[in-house]
Design an enzyme around this catalytic site. Structure first.
Site, PDB file in Angstrom:
ATOM      1  N   ASP A  32       0.662  -1.163  -0.001  1.00 54.58           N
ATOM      2  CA  ASP A  32      -0.095   0.082  -0.047  1.00 54.58           C
ATOM      3  C   ASP A  32       0.674   1.411  -0.002  1.00 54.58           C
ATOM      4  OD1 ASP A  32      -2.245  -1.720   0.151  1.00 54.58           O
ATOM      5  OD2 ASP A  32      -2.693  -1.270   2.338  1.00 54.58           O
ATOM      6  N   ALA A  33       1.838   1.247   0.674  1.00 56.54           N
ATOM      7  CA  ALA A  33       2.819   2.392   0.867  1.00 56.54           C
ATOM      8  C   ALA A  33       3.328   2.605  -0.458  1.00 56.54           C
ATOM      9  CB  ALA A  33       3.963   2.158   1.861  1.00 56.54           C
ATOM     10  N   TYR A  35       2.056   2.301  -3.384  1.00 55.58           N
ATOM     11  CA  TYR A  35       0.980   2.646  -4.182  1.00 55.58           C
ATOM     12  C   TYR A  35       0.527   4.027  -3.730  1.00 55.58           C
ATOM     13  CZ  TYR A  35      -3.747   3.127  -5.927  1.00 55.58           C
ATOM     14  OH  TYR A  35      -4.838   3.466  -6.627  1.00 55.58           O
ATOM     15  N   ASP A  36       0.497   4.418  -2.581  1.00 53.44           N
ATOM     16  CA  ASP A  36       0.294   5.575  -2.125  1.00 53.44           C
ATOM     17  C   ASP A  36       1.391   6.666  -2.612  1.00 53.44           C
ATOM     18  OD1 ASP A  36      -1.781   4.808  -0.740  1.00 53.44           O
ATOM     19  OD2 ASP A  36      -0.906   4.725   1.387  1.00 53.44           O
ATOM     20  N   LEU A  82     -35.402 -10.551 -14.641  1.00 51.62           N
ATOM     21  CA  LEU A  82     -35.396 -11.799 -14.791  1.00 51.62           C
ATOM     22  C   LEU A  82     -36.624 -12.794 -14.381  1.00 51.62           C
ATOM     23  CD1 LEU A  82     -31.791 -12.550 -13.619  1.00 51.62           C
ATOM     24  CD2 LEU A  82     -32.821 -12.671 -16.114  1.00 51.62           C
ATOM     25  N   GLU A 113     -24.266 -18.421 -13.306  1.00 49.40           N
ATOM     26  CA  GLU A 113     -23.834 -17.301 -12.767  1.00 49.40           C
ATOM     27  C   GLU A 113     -24.295 -17.156 -11.189  1.00 49.40           C
ATOM     28  OE1 GLU A 113     -24.425 -13.913 -15.064  1.00 49.40           O
ATOM     29  OE2 GLU A 113     -23.758 -14.844 -16.996  1.00 49.40           O
ATOM     30  N   LYS A 115     -26.260 -15.319  -8.439  1.00 52.67           N
ATOM     31  CA  LYS A 115     -27.145 -14.235  -8.773  1.00 52.67           C
ATOM     32  C   LYS A 115     -26.938 -13.303  -7.394  1.00 52.67           C
ATOM     33  CE  LYS A 115     -31.583 -12.641  -9.317  1.00 52.67           C
ATOM     34  NZ  LYS A 115     -31.971 -11.578  -7.999  1.00 52.67           N
ATOM     35  N   ASP A 117     -26.975 -10.284  -4.962  1.00 45.57           N
ATOM     36  CA  ASP A 117     -27.819  -9.325  -4.279  1.00 45.57           C
ATOM     37  C   ASP A 117     -27.492  -8.116  -4.257  1.00 45.57           C
ATOM     38  OD1 ASP A 117     -30.412  -8.910  -3.278  1.00 45.57           O
ATOM     39  OD2 ASP A 117     -30.097 -10.007  -1.437  1.00 45.57           O
ATOM     40  N   ARG A 136     -30.657   0.901 -12.928  1.00 47.28           N
ATOM     41  CA  ARG A 136     -31.698   0.221 -13.952  1.00 47.28           C
ATOM     42  C   ARG A 136     -32.975   1.027 -13.656  1.00 47.28           C
ATOM     43  NH1 ARG A 136     -35.791  -3.347 -13.058  1.00 47.28           N
ATOM     44  NH2 ARG A 136     -36.665  -4.513 -14.813  1.00 47.28           N
ATOM     45  N   GLU A 173     -23.751  -5.813 -11.477  1.00 52.70           N
ATOM     46  CA  GLU A 173     -24.406  -5.518 -10.187  1.00 52.70           C
ATOM     47  C   GLU A 173     -23.336  -4.975  -9.237  1.00 52.70           C
ATOM     48  OE1 GLU A 173     -27.357  -6.738 -10.361  1.00 52.70           O
ATOM     49  OE2 GLU A 173     -28.028  -7.113  -8.302  1.00 52.70           O
ATOM     50  N   TYR A 225     -22.030  -8.801 -15.699  1.00 53.25           N
ATOM     51  CA  TYR A 225     -22.640  -9.992 -16.292  1.00 53.25           C
ATOM     52  C   TYR A 225     -23.229  -9.853 -17.560  1.00 53.25           C
ATOM     53  CZ  TYR A 225     -26.787  -7.976 -13.714  1.00 53.25           C
ATOM     54  OH  TYR A 225     -27.615  -6.948 -13.253  1.00 53.25           O
ATOM     55  N   LYS A 290     -28.233 -18.693 -18.117  1.00 56.52           N
ATOM     56  CA  LYS A 290     -28.248 -17.927 -19.354  1.00 56.52           C
ATOM     57  C   LYS A 290     -28.112 -18.871 -20.622  1.00 56.52           C
ATOM     58  CE  LYS A 290     -27.221 -13.638 -17.171  1.00 56.52           C
ATOM     59  NZ  LYS A 290     -26.299 -12.468 -16.913  1.00 56.52           N
ATOM     60  N   LYS A 314     -33.969 -19.112  -7.669  1.00 54.48           N
ATOM     61  CA  LYS A 314     -33.849 -18.291  -6.484  1.00 54.48           C
ATOM     62  C   LYS A 314     -33.438 -19.418  -5.200  1.00 54.48           C
ATOM     63  CE  LYS A 314     -34.663 -14.146  -6.547  1.00 54.48           C
ATOM     64  NZ  LYS A 314     -35.930 -13.381  -6.274  1.00 54.48           N
ATOM     65  N   CYS A 408     -33.806 -15.061  37.721  1.00 53.58           N
ATOM     66  CA  CYS A 408     -33.687 -16.050  36.669  1.00 53.58           C
ATOM     67  C   CYS A 408     -34.795 -16.863  36.314  1.00 53.58           C
ATOM     68  CB  CYS A 408     -32.471 -16.869  37.036  1.00 53.58           C
ATOM     69  SG  CYS A 408     -32.017 -18.201  35.797  1.00 53.58           S
ATOM     70  N   CYS A 411     -33.977 -20.257  37.840  1.00 53.44           N
ATOM     71  CA  CYS A 411     -33.712 -20.755  39.332  1.00 53.44           C
ATOM     72  C   CYS A 411     -33.924 -19.737  40.146  1.00 53.44           C
ATOM     73  CB  CYS A 411     -32.218 -21.122  39.248  1.00 53.44           C
ATOM     74  SG  CYS A 411     -31.054 -19.658  39.312  1.00 53.44           S
ATOM     75  N   CYS A 426     -27.388 -14.774  35.031  1.00 54.54           N
ATOM     76  CA  CYS A 426     -27.807 -15.227  36.184  1.00 54.54           C
ATOM     77  C   CYS A 426     -26.748 -15.693  37.088  1.00 54.54           C
ATOM     78  CB  CYS A 426     -28.444 -16.459  35.888  1.00 54.54           C
ATOM     79  SG  CYS A 426     -28.668 -17.507  37.364  1.00 54.54           S
ATOM     80  N   CYS A 432     -27.812 -23.107  39.007  1.00 52.93           N
ATOM     81  CA  CYS A 432     -28.724 -22.940  38.070  1.00 52.93           C
ATOM     82  C   CYS A 432     -28.898 -24.040  37.216  1.00 52.93           C
ATOM     83  CB  CYS A 432     -28.683 -21.412  37.550  1.00 52.93           C
ATOM     84  SG  CYS A 432     -29.911 -21.130  36.065  1.00 52.93           S
TER      85      CYS A 432
HETATM   86  C1  9MJ Z   1     -27.049 -10.774 -11.114  1.00 51.88           C
HETATM   87  N1  9MJ Z   1     -28.020 -10.288 -10.341  1.00 51.88           N
HETATM   88  O1  9MJ Z   1     -26.218 -11.360 -10.477  1.00 51.88           O
HETATM   89  C2  9MJ Z   1     -28.359 -10.846 -14.378  1.00 51.88           C
HETATM   90  N2  9MJ Z   1     -27.323 -11.182 -12.403  1.00 51.88           N
HETATM   91  O2  9MJ Z   1     -29.118 -10.836 -16.586  1.00 51.88           O
HETATM   92  C3  9MJ Z   1     -26.816 -12.036 -13.318  1.00 51.88           C
HETATM   93  N3  9MJ Z   1     -28.395 -10.581 -13.027  1.00 51.88           N
HETATM   94  C4  9MJ Z   1     -29.071 -10.523 -15.444  1.00 51.88           C
HETATM   95  N4  9MJ Z   1     -27.491 -11.771 -14.345  1.00 51.88           N
HETATM   96  C5  9MJ Z   1     -29.986 -10.336 -17.393  1.00 51.88           C
HETATM   97  N5  9MJ Z   1     -25.503 -12.630 -12.994  1.00 51.88           N
HETATM   98  C6  9MJ Z   1     -30.882  -9.390 -16.526  1.00 51.88           C
HETATM   99  C7  9MJ Z   1     -30.064  -9.606 -15.314  1.00 51.88           C
END
Ligand code: 9MJ
Length: 673
Positions: A32-33, A35-36, A82, A113, A115, A117, A136, A173, A225, A290, A314, A408, A411, A426, A432
């Site tokens: 890091d040093a 890089y800095d 999706l 892949e 998914k 969140d 989106r 994402e 993705y 896909k 899911k 408690c 007891c 307790c 107890c």
């Molecule tokens: C996520 N959320 O990881 C898509 N997604 O492809 C991946 N979402 C996606 N693909 C088409 N891996 C519409 C959404």
């Protein structure tokens, strides 16, 4: 080109390369040093020649002025959502639709892949330069969050190489890792700010800042993705190969994406990633399949804003909404009183849940949880379900505040809460019954004394019928008493007695762990055994200062251990177990040369790549010789073992004066050379 221009360009190229190694490949190439230093030098040169500043310079990630509002952005190619499947039957139906519509009878190749969140984002590169980023939104129109996305270090401000299309819109994402989220909340707590509920909300909040300076302080990351608009260049006809192309341009793609065949391939991948889920440092809520062939994708087209060529499989939801019917207080083996919400049963994380922990009274107050409230509960992996949050809008009139009982519930002894501690306890200790049961269950458990057949239900009976009151009593059980118990015949009584006998020959760390000393887990028990060379008397007589010399034992844990062994009753207990009952262990061999204790008391950190073995193998060798392997460097680290391409840990070791061993020195240390 002037020499200043040249120098600036060289520095930028170096920094981009290091950013790529660090943020995209997750493999730091320099300390890091260093890089800095490069960054500071670039800033200085650019200040001297402001005309030479370009928007894609690594110094230009954070813009100066906050926005008043986000502008709207029309997506030229709509951002689709999706469809979902939740079972193998639904997955089979999806696959059948794909095969029927394409008119093929061979198994379809899918790109599978995880998914993620997080939040879907579109980023447009024009002639390799990042020119626009948008949310989106409703799929047709999103918000312009260019300034915020520019602060994400895994998003390149300009693409690598010259082969990218002149217009390339990548989609992916944006998310915050689990460890980044934990750090953010720790920071928020320290500063008295509100904590975020989950990494997704934290990422959403961070992307919606009008002042990009604030976004820059958040640990946002991105995986790409897919693509949207593409002009002036060609992408592979295979989705999987296209993702590889994105990688060559410096874009980050999830390393777990994989080509699979047919429903069987999809299902195997789903199971594999589901198993991995808790170990990943980012939240995923399913798998996306896909159709890999893009010509097939075009033939399949769309239905109501979702592609027919992809679907999300899911995982069972980890968060659900339900109501609290009552709150009870459970007593743990250390006397800790835990408020537990009795819920209207709800299906979450794949099982029906009717209890959720509220942790302690500080958490109850912080979340303002009341009996009768509608709450969000979470069950992730094997973790105990917990109440995450109250849905305040649904609070009913009579919702009742939760009060810590004075006595408690098991007891009736006094409950005290030590100043500065979140947990109330307790005070009755082993008197107890709840604490007694807890201590016995812990002692008999697999990672402690491993007494097969002495399970929770049996211990409950033994304690309730006053047959077993302490650890010693376990060893005085006889066949007649046992076979009289519920669900116990002669055979199982005999088996249990044999298991008790067998468990007397154990390992010292398991015995120490089994004693249930506060905050002494398996790792600490092992460190104690090794440090005191498997000599229990030395451990029992160690004062707090001596205990703090054990790797990973701080003042608090040292205090607990010392207090435990200072107690006369505990001294007597341990003596009886070892001298009269006959609990014993072998001392790992010590011939002074290749002995287990040769490196005992030493702790090591490994970094970089070793040419002769993997880091895992190196850790095993160190441990086999009694050394401890830890993940981060402190002044107490014995040495850093640095292979090729050692990164920031090397700099930290040098800063702290921790000795650094190269591969040759390491091999000598473990007698491999
Ligand atoms: C996520 N959320 O990881 C898509 N997604 O492809 C991946 N979402 C996606 N693909 C088409 N891996 C519409 C959404």
């Amino acid at each position: 080109m002037t020499s200043a221009t040249k120098k600036i360009e060289t520095l930028r190229a170096q920094i981009r390369k290091h950013d790529y190694s660090y943020y995209v490949l997750d493999d730091p190439s320099i300390p890091d040093a260093e890089y800095d230093r490069l960054m500071r030098e670039l800033i200085k040169l650019e200040q001297q020649a402001p005309d030479l500043i370009t928007p894609d310079s690594p110094t230009q990630r954070v813009s100066g002025t906050p926005l008043d509002a986000f502008k709207q952005v029309k997506h030229i190619v709509p951002m689709l959502s999706l469809s979902n499947v939740f079972s193998i039957e639904e997955l089979e139906a999806f696959n059948k639709r794909v095969m029927d519509k394409l008119g093929v009878d061979k198994p379809i190749e899918y790109n599978a892949e995880p998914k993620l969140d997080g939040l879907a984002v579109s980023i447009v590169y024009k002639n390799g330069q990042l020119v626009q980023a948008a949310t989106r939104g409703d799929g047709a129109t999103g918000e312009d969050i260019t300034e915020n996305v520019r602060t994400i270090r895994s998003v390149p401000l300009r693409l690598e190489g010259k082969s990218a299309p002149s217009i390339l819109e990548v989609r992916g994402e944006v998310f915050i890792s689990k460890h980044g989220f934990a750090q953010m909340n720790e920071n928020a707590r320290k500063h008295g700010n509100k904590e975020f509920v989950n990494p997704r909300n934290a990422a959403a909040g961070s992307l919606r800042q009008l002042d990009a300076k604030l976004t820059a302080q958040r640990p946002l990351e991105m995986f790409c993705y897919g693509v949207g608009q593409v002009d002036g260049g060609k992408l592979s006809n295979s989705h999987n190969n296209m993702l590889k192309q994105l990688r060559t341009w410096g874009l980050r793609v999830c390393p777990l994406v994989e080509l699979v065949k047919g429903v069987k391939g999809c299902w195997d991948y789903y199971e594999k990633i589901h198993q991995l889920r808790d170990q990943l440092d980012y939240e995923i809520d399913g798998i996306v399949y896909k159709v890999n062939n893009k010509t097939f994708q075009e033939q399949l087209g769309f239905v109501s804003r979702a592609p027919r060529w992809a679907t999300a499989h899911k995982f069972p939801a980890q968060e659900e909404i339900t109501t609290i019917n009552e709150v009870e207080f459970q007593v743990g083996r250390t006397g800790a009183i835990t408020p537990v919400a009795k819920l209207e049963p709800v299906f979450v994380g794949g099982v029906t849940v009717s209890n959720a922990t509220l942790h302690n009274m500080d958490e109850v107050a912080r979340k303002d949880v009341r009996v009768g409230d509608t709450v969000i509960i979470r069950r992730a992996g094997d973790v105990i379900p917990e109440v995450v949050k109250v849905v305040l809008e649904r609070r009913v009139k009579g919702a009742r505040k939760i009060k810590l009982p004075k006595k408690c519930p098991q007891c009736s002894a006094e409950i005290v809460r030590v100043e500065g501690e979140a947990v109330a306890r307790c005070i009755a200790g082993f008197v107890c019954p709840a604490q007694r049961k807890g201590a016995l269950k812990h002692y008999a458990s697999r990672n402690a004394m491993d007494i097969e057949g002495l399970g929770d239900k049996l211990i409950d009976q033994l304690v309730e019928q006053k047959i077993v009151e302490n650890l010693i009593d376990i060893y005085h059980l006889d066949e007649a008493t046992l076979s009289n118990l519920d669900r116990m015949g002669t055979k199982s009584a005999q088996n249990l007695l044999a298991a008790i006998e067998k468990s007397k020959m154990t390992e010292m760390p398991k015995f120490i762990y089994g004693l249930g000393i506060r905050e002494v887990g398996e790792a600490t028990a092992l460190a104690l055994a090794e440090y005191f060379e498997y000599d229990l008397a030395r451990l029992m007589h160690a004062d707090e200062e001596a205990l703090q010399a054990v790797p990973d034992v701080g003042p608090v844990v040292a205090g607990h251990i010392h207090q435990f062994f200072s107690h006369q009753g505990n001294q007597q207990l341990v003596r009886t177990l070892c001298d009269e009952i006959g609990i014993s262990w072998t001392v790992p061999e010590s011939d002074g040369n290749s002995s287990v204790s040769q490196l005992s008391g030493n702790s090591y950190v490994l970094t970089g790549t070793l040419s002769s073995m993997s880091r895992d193998q190196a850790s095993q060798l160190l441990r086999a010789k009694g050394g401890k392997v830890v993940s981060s460097i402190s002044k107490n680290t014995t040495a850093l073992i640095a292979g090729e391409k050692a990164g920031s840990k090397l700099a930290k070791a040098e800063k702290l004066g921790v000795p650094v061993l190269d591969e040759g020195e390491f091999l000598t240390l473990v007698d491999m050379e």
